[in-house]
Design an enzyme around this catalytic site. Structure first.
Site, mmCIF file in Angstrom:
data_model
loop_
_atom_site.group_PDB
_atom_site.id
_atom_site.type_symbol
_atom_site.label_atom_id
_atom_site.label_comp_id
_atom_site.label_asym_id
_atom_site.label_seq_id
_atom_site.Cartn_x
_atom_site.Cartn_y
_atom_site.Cartn_z
ATOM 1 N N SER A 162 -3.578 1.802 -3.015
ATOM 2 C CA SER A 162 -4.290 3.049 -2.761
ATOM 3 C C SER A 162 -3.302 4.219 -2.681
ATOM 4 O O SER A 162 -2.534 4.449 -3.605
ATOM 5 C CB SER A 162 -5.139 2.907 -1.500
ATOM 6 O OG SER A 162 -6.145 3.883 -1.438
ATOM 7 N N ASP A 177 -10.313 0.161 -5.143
ATOM 8 C CA ASP A 177 -9.177 0.335 -4.244
ATOM 9 C C ASP A 177 -8.466 -0.980 -3.906
ATOM 10 O O ASP A 177 -9.102 -1.964 -3.514
ATOM 11 C CB ASP A 177 -9.713 0.964 -2.955
ATOM 12 C CG ASP A 177 -8.631 1.562 -2.082
ATOM 13 O OD1 ASP A 177 -7.497 1.079 -2.109
ATOM 14 O OD2 ASP A 177 -8.933 2.510 -1.345
#
Length: 298
Positions: free
Chosen positions: A43, A157
């Site tokens: 991320s 993510d």
């Protein structure tokens, strides 16, 4: 004879705007003479790590520290589909222009971005191909950013499967493995007053501003009343990621861990970059001062 600088495999965890603290950690390591030879990130950790591996972190730092709340809103492009609030094309486009196009395998520092394959329910290591394609997949927070479809896979993510991706660094030839966890234990004194709201200049910006304002109010509140749907989802994600982070750190035992409190800022407060970078430097000094390396001259 001068002491040889210790080489570092750096692991940068997820955490939204708190990931800006990664910049401060990197600055501290460089100032102390450590040499970063590989990076794995999930991320926001993938975004910071990838830009550093490309040799452009100074450029990104100068840009992000000038952002104000309204600038952040302008970078958000609403999606009218059903699989995410924000498309993410605008911010990635700005970063492509700022940093330049490059492939991961051509970077001077080994780099791996971690994403999550929703179809196969497992983490994916992205270490080849266009850098910003990999970063875009790794930052695709479910329900916030739209997923990335790549080679028949639906990617979101990396924090969903591995918020602190230590495993990709295990085979790297370095002296030390250092992990940075920006979801550390809460420390109330770090909470700062929210930035004053800026008047949005379009209906689209007003929609996003109202959404962020609602999130900010919910982050700031610590009410004892029953949580609503958003609170349940947000707390569930935090609980899942914190549990997985503890597991990763216990299972792989890096040589050192830098921890940034989870309440240093809300995940969307990117206009607080200067403060977060300073926190990263301070926390790195606190956690790593005993490791030892040769400081840079001058």
């Amino acid at each position: 004879m001068a002491k040889r600088a210790s080489t570092v495999s750096l692991v940068l965890g997820s955490g939204g705007a708190r990931g800006l603290a990664h910049i401060g950690v990197i600055e501290w390591l460089e100032a102390q003479g450590f040499r970063i030879v590989s990076i794995a990130g999930a991320s926001m950790g993938a975004l910071i790590g990838g830009i550093y591996a490309a040799g452009k972190l100074d450029l990104y730092r100068d840009w992000v520290t000038e952002l104000e709340r309204m600038d952040v809103l302008r970078l958000l492009d609403l999606s009218f589909g059903r699989n995410g609030l924000i498309k993410g094309d605008r911010v990635i486009g700005v970063l492509r222009e700022l940093i330049g196009e490059c492939d991961i395998e051509d970077l001077p520092i080994a780099f791996t971005a971690v994403a999550t394959d929703l179809d196969r329910q497992r983490e994916v290591w992205l270490n080849r191909g266009p850098l910003f394609d990999a970063i875009r997949a790794s930052i695709a927070i479910p329900t916030v950013f739209t997923p990335v479809v790549r080679e028949g896979r639906t990617l979101v993510d990396g924090a969903v499967s591995n918020p602190i991706p230590i495993a990709p660094t295990l085979s790297d030839p370095s002296d030390l493995t250092i992990a940075v966890n920006v979801n550390g234990k809460e420390e109330p004194p770090l909470r700062a007053a929210p930035a004053p709201a800026a008047a949005p200049d379009t209906h689209r910006h007003k929609v996003i501003a109202d959404f962020l304002e609602t999130l900010q109010q919910r982050v700031a509140r610590r009410e004892e009343s029953a949580p609503d749907l958003f609170d349940v989802v947000a707390r569930s994600m935090d609980t899942m990621q914190n549990a997985m982070s503890r597991f990763q750190l216990a299972a792989y035992s890096p040589d050192a861990v830098v921890e940034v409190p989870c309440n240093a800022c809300a995940f969307f407060e990117f206009w607080r970059a200067r403060e977060l970078i300073a926190i990263g430097r301070e926390r790195a000094g606190r956690a790593l001062a005993g490791l030892g390396a040769s400081p840079r001259p001058g």
